[in-house]
Design a protein around this motif. Structure first.
Motif, PDB file in Angstrom:
ATOM      1  N   ALA A  74      96.399  37.625  66.818  1.00 18.81           N
ATOM      2  CA  ALA A  74      97.107  37.550  65.539  1.00 18.81           C
ATOM      3  C   ALA A  74      97.867  36.235  65.408  1.00 18.81           C
ATOM      4  CB  ALA A  74      98.071  38.725  65.409  1.00 18.81           C
ATOM      5  N   LEU A  75      98.459  35.754  66.512  1.00 22.28           N
ATOM      6  CA  LEU A  75      99.172  34.485  66.471  1.00 22.28           C
ATOM      7  C   LEU A  75      98.212  33.333  66.202  1.00 22.28           C
ATOM      8  CD1 LEU A  75     101.632  32.665  66.855  1.00 22.28           C
ATOM      9  CD2 LEU A  75     101.211  32.746  69.324  1.00 22.28           C
ATOM     10  N   ALA A  76      97.060  33.328  66.865  1.00 26.21           N
ATOM     11  CA  ALA A  76      96.071  32.269  66.631  1.00 26.21           C
ATOM     12  C   ALA A  76      95.594  32.277  65.183  1.00 26.21           C
ATOM     13  CB  ALA A  76      94.893  32.437  67.583  1.00 26.21           C
ATOM     14  N   THR A  77      95.369  33.468  64.640  1.00 27.41           N
ATOM     15  CA  THR A  77      94.949  33.580  63.241  1.00 27.41           C
ATOM     16  C   THR A  77      96.022  33.035  62.310  1.00 27.41           C
ATOM     17  OG1 THR A  77      93.590  35.521  63.738  1.00 27.41           O
ATOM     18  CG2 THR A  77      94.253  35.207  61.438  1.00 27.41           C
ATOM     19  N   ARG A  78      97.279  33.348  62.589  1.00 27.38           N
ATOM     20  CA  ARG A  78      98.389  32.874  61.764  1.00 27.38           C
ATOM     21  C   ARG A  78      98.515  31.348  61.829  1.00 27.38           C
ATOM     22  NH1 ARG A  78     103.704  34.257  60.079  1.00 27.38           N
ATOM     23  NH2 ARG A  78     104.421  32.420  58.935  1.00 27.38           N
ATOM     24  N   LEU A  79      98.389  30.777  63.021  1.00 25.79           N
ATOM     25  CA  LEU A  79      98.494  29.325  63.160  1.00 25.79           C
ATOM     26  C   LEU A  79      97.367  28.613  62.417  1.00 25.79           C
ATOM     27  CD1 LEU A  79      99.538  29.052  66.908  1.00 25.79           C
ATOM     28  CD2 LEU A  79     100.948  28.469  64.928  1.00 25.79           C
ATOM     29  N   ASN A  80      96.150  29.136  62.513  1.00 25.30           N
ATOM     30  CA  ASN A  80      95.035  28.537  61.773  1.00 25.30           C
ATOM     31  C   ASN A  80      95.269  28.608  60.266  1.00 25.30           C
ATOM     32  OD1 ASN A  80      92.949  27.534  63.626  1.00 25.30           O
ATOM     33  ND2 ASN A  80      92.793  29.646  64.327  1.00 25.30           N
ATOM     34  N   LYS A  81      95.812  29.723  59.801  1.00 28.25           N
ATOM     35  CA  LYS A  81      96.116  29.849  58.379  1.00 28.25           C
ATOM     36  C   LYS A  81      97.207  28.862  57.972  1.00 28.25           C
ATOM     37  CE  LYS A  81      97.752  33.116  54.885  1.00 28.25           C
ATOM     38  NZ  LYS A  81      98.228  34.515  54.627  1.00 28.25           N
ATOM     39  N   ASP A  82      98.228  28.713  58.809  1.00 25.70           N
ATOM     40  CA  ASP A  82      99.311  27.773  58.507  1.00 25.70           C
ATOM     41  C   ASP A  82      98.777  26.347  58.372  1.00 25.70           C
ATOM     42  OD1 ASP A  82     101.187  29.768  58.497  1.00 25.70           O
ATOM     43  OD2 ASP A  82     101.929  29.357  60.517  1.00 25.70           O
ATOM     44  N   LEU A 116      94.395  18.773  64.593  1.00 22.60           N
ATOM     45  CA  LEU A 116      95.051  19.927  65.194  1.00 22.60           C
ATOM     46  C   LEU A 116      93.999  20.951  65.602  1.00 22.60           C
ATOM     47  CD1 LEU A 116      96.760  19.316  62.198  1.00 22.60           C
ATOM     48  CD2 LEU A 116      98.464  20.369  63.676  1.00 22.60           C
ATOM     49  N   SER A 117      94.289  21.687  66.650  1.00 22.30           N
ATOM     50  CA  SER A 117      93.377  22.753  67.061  1.00 22.30           C
ATOM     51  C   SER A 117      94.172  23.920  67.608  1.00 22.30           C
ATOM     52  CB  SER A 117      92.385  22.257  68.104  1.00 22.30           C
ATOM     53  OG  SER A 117      93.045  21.798  69.264  1.00 22.30           O
ATOM     54  N   VAL A 118      93.613  25.107  67.441  1.00 17.40           N
ATOM     55  CA  VAL A 118      94.196  26.336  67.956  1.00 17.40           C
ATOM     56  C   VAL A 118      93.135  27.032  68.788  1.00 17.40           C
ATOM     57  CG1 VAL A 118      95.235  28.563  67.384  1.00 17.40           C
ATOM     58  CG2 VAL A 118      95.672  26.571  65.923  1.00 17.40           C
ATOM     59  N   GLY A 119      93.452  27.359  70.030  1.00 17.12           N
ATOM     60  CA  GLY A 119      92.504  28.046  70.899  1.00 17.12           C
ATOM     61  C   GLY A 119      93.181  29.188  71.629  1.00 17.12           C
ATOM     62  N   ARG A 120      92.363  30.123  72.121  1.00 18.23           N
ATOM     63  CA  ARG A 120      92.922  31.313  72.787  1.00 18.23           C
ATOM     64  C   ARG A 120      92.078  31.713  73.983  1.00 18.23           C
ATOM     65  NH1 ARG A 120      92.341  36.930  72.503  1.00 18.23           N
ATOM     66  NH2 ARG A 120      90.720  36.744  70.927  1.00 18.23           N
ATOM     67  N   LEU A 173     104.318  19.503  63.683  1.00 23.21           N
ATOM     68  CA  LEU A 173     104.132  19.584  62.240  1.00 23.21           C
ATOM     69  C   LEU A 173     105.017  20.671  61.642  1.00 23.21           C
ATOM     70  CD1 LEU A 173     102.266  18.290  60.050  1.00 23.21           C
ATOM     71  CD2 LEU A 173     100.766  20.258  60.379  1.00 23.21           C
ATOM     72  N   SER A 174     105.741  20.330  60.592  1.00 19.62           N
ATOM     73  CA  SER A 174     106.727  21.250  60.018  1.00 19.62           C
ATOM     74  C   SER A 174     106.097  22.550  59.534  1.00 19.62           C
ATOM     75  CB  SER A 174     107.455  20.566  58.858  1.00 19.62           C
ATOM     76  OG  SER A 174     106.530  20.194  57.830  1.00 19.62           O
ATOM     77  N   CYS A 175     104.854  22.513  59.098  1.00 16.12           N
ATOM     78  CA  CYS A 175     104.189  23.719  58.590  1.00 16.12           C
ATOM     79  C   CYS A 175     104.044  24.804  59.651  1.00 16.12           C
ATOM     80  CB  CYS A 175     102.805  23.369  58.060  1.00 16.12           C
ATOM     81  SG  CYS A 175     102.805  22.272  56.638  1.00 16.12           S
ATOM     82  N   LEU A 176     104.151  24.437  60.922  1.00 18.22           N
ATOM     83  CA  LEU A 176     103.916  25.392  62.000  1.00 18.22           C
ATOM     84  C   LEU A 176     105.199  25.914  62.622  1.00 18.22           C
ATOM     85  CD1 LEU A 176     101.082  23.398  63.800  1.00 18.22           C
ATOM     86  CD2 LEU A 176     100.822  25.236  62.127  1.00 18.22           C
ATOM     87  N   ARG A 177     106.295  25.266  62.386  1.00 18.76           N
ATOM     88  CA  ARG A 177     107.511  25.585  63.119  1.00 18.76           C
ATOM     89  C   ARG A 177     108.048  26.985  62.826  1.00 18.76           C
ATOM     90  NH1 ARG A 177     109.558  21.492  65.922  1.00 18.76           N
ATOM     91  NH2 ARG A 177     111.534  22.595  66.126  1.00 18.76           N
ATOM     92  N   ASP A 178     107.898  27.469  61.600  1.00 12.48           N
ATOM     93  CA  ASP A 178     108.438  28.778  61.252  1.00 12.48           C
ATOM     94  C   ASP A 178     107.686  29.922  61.940  1.00 12.48           C
ATOM     95  OD1 ASP A 178     110.308  27.585  59.645  1.00 12.48           O
ATOM     96  OD2 ASP A 178     109.209  27.913  57.774  1.00 12.48           O
ATOM     97  N   THR A 179     106.459  29.663  62.386  1.00 13.09           N
ATOM     98  CA  THR A 179     105.658  30.703  63.023  1.00 13.09           C
ATOM     99  C   THR A 179     106.035  30.903  64.484  1.00 13.09           C
ATOM    100  OG1 THR A 179     103.819  30.198  61.556  1.00 13.09           O
ATOM    101  CG2 THR A 179     103.273  31.391  63.562  1.00 13.09           C
ATOM    102  N   LEU A 180     106.625  29.905  65.127  1.00 15.70           N
ATOM    103  CA  LEU A 180     106.743  29.904  66.575  1.00 15.70           C
ATOM    104  C   LEU A 180     108.038  30.451  67.165  1.00 15.70           C
ATOM    105  CD1 LEU A 180     104.992  26.495  67.109  1.00 15.70           C
ATOM    106  CD2 LEU A 180     104.096  28.742  67.726  1.00 15.70           C
ATOM    107  N   PRO A 181     109.180  30.439  66.474  1.00 17.31           N
ATOM    108  CA  PRO A 181     110.394  30.979  67.095  1.00 17.31           C
ATOM    109  C   PRO A 181     110.203  32.421  67.558  1.00 17.31           C
ATOM    110  CG  PRO A 181     110.951  29.782  65.105  1.00 17.31           C
ATOM    111  CD  PRO A 181     109.443  29.879  65.141  1.00 17.31           C
ATOM    112  N   GLY A 182     110.798  32.728  68.698  1.00 16.45           N
ATOM    113  CA  GLY A 182     110.691  34.081  69.238  1.00 16.45           C
ATOM    114  C   GLY A 182     109.615  34.230  70.289  1.00 16.45           C
ATOM    115  N   ARG A 206      89.516  26.488  67.013  1.00  9.23           N
ATOM    116  CA  ARG A 206      89.172  25.881  65.724  1.00  9.23           C
ATOM    117  C   ARG A 206      89.892  24.547  65.593  1.00  9.23           C
ATOM    118  NH1 ARG A 206      86.420  27.017  61.352  1.00  9.23           N
ATOM    119  NH2 ARG A 206      85.958  29.097  62.154  1.00  9.23           N
ATOM    120  N   VAL A 207      89.162  23.556  65.050  1.00  8.64           N
ATOM    121  CA  VAL A 207      89.681  22.198  64.927  1.00  8.64           C
ATOM    122  C   VAL A 207      89.894  21.861  63.450  1.00  8.64           C
ATOM    123  CG1 VAL A 207      89.229  19.759  65.414  1.00  8.64           C
ATOM    124  CG2 VAL A 207      88.527  21.515  67.058  1.00  8.64           C
ATOM    125  N   HIS A 208      91.028  21.242  63.141  1.00  6.74           N
ATOM    126  CA  HIS A 208      91.397  20.890  61.773  1.00  6.74           C
ATOM    127  C   HIS A 208      91.777  19.410  61.693  1.00  6.74           C
ATOM    128  CE1 HIS A 208      92.176  25.256  60.822  1.00  6.74           C
ATOM    129  NE2 HIS A 208      92.503  25.268  62.095  1.00  6.74           N
TER     130      HIS A 208
END
Length: 208
Positions: free
Chosen positions: A110-118, A168-172, A70-79, A150-152
């Motif tokens: 912090a990354l999980a929080t950012r992805l959920n916000k995205d 989509l889901s983000v887990g840690r 999903l394009s909304c997430l791609r900017d968060t992941l480089p690096g 968290r599931v979206h």
């Protein structure tokens, strides 16, 4: 995911003898070296939400970020040091699992929080970027697995009639974050939320 092994070079007899002598000279109560943590495992095809008419196939685990994410997430992941696996059916249904080993627990949180916000803000951003897009986000709640997941749900429609539903889901788990994305043509009524929640729990459990 199969573990990679590395063949070591054969040591000379004299070196082996020195190493053995050092081992015998060590104190009897010396603490053993801590075991290295294994690499995170990925979902198998059988662990995806069942498709009513087509079996899932799983691709190889690959370094990087999938092109179809999903394009909304791609900017968060480089690096980040990330790996992913793609899943497909014979019809218009696909999925990804992306895993990021951050190592530091606070940074992983912090990354999980950012992805959920995205994900939560993705519908609004898609509509702002294209007036012919109509998008809606739904929060399907938190799962009590490891450090949480968290599931979206995200529905994306267009003025020319295309309609797409994604879960989509983000887990840690500690310093590792995993993102699971499932998608096909349709709307919220077509989303296998219960089965996807189970898939998410399995994905997080398999991280270590």
């Amino acid at each position: 995911m199969p573990m990679r092994t590395r063949a070591g070079a054969l040591l000379a007899v004299a070196v082996t003898g020195l190493a053995l002598g050092a081992t015998l000279a060590a104190p009897a109560d010396a603490a053993p070296e801590p075991a290295a943590r294994t690499a995170p495992k990925f979902l198998s095809a059988a662990e995806l939400p069942p498709h009513p008419s087509s079996a899932w196939t799983a691709g190889k685990v690959t370094d990087g970020v999938p092109d179809g994410l999903l394009s909304c997430l791609r900017d968060t992941l480089p690096g980040y040091d990330s790996r992913y696996r793609e899943f497909r059916t014979e019809l218009e249904t696909g999925a990804h699992q992306l895993t990021v080993v951050v190592g530091d627990t606070s940074k992983a949180k912090a990354l999980a929080t950012r992805l959920n916000k995205d994900i939560r803000t993705c519908a609004t951003r898609l509509e702002q970027a294209d007036p012919e897009v109509d998008a809606e986000h739904r929060d399907y709640g938190r799962l009590p697995v490891e450090e949480g997941a968290r599931v979206h749900g995200l529905h994306i429609g267009t003025a020319w009639g295309a309609t797409d539903i994604r879960l989509l889901s983000v887990g840690r788990d500690g310093g590792t974050v995993t993102l699971v994305e499932w998608g096909q043509m349709g709307d919220f009524d077509d989303a296998p939320v219960k089965a996807f929640r189970k898939t998410t729990a399995i994905a997080v459990d398999k991280l270590y």
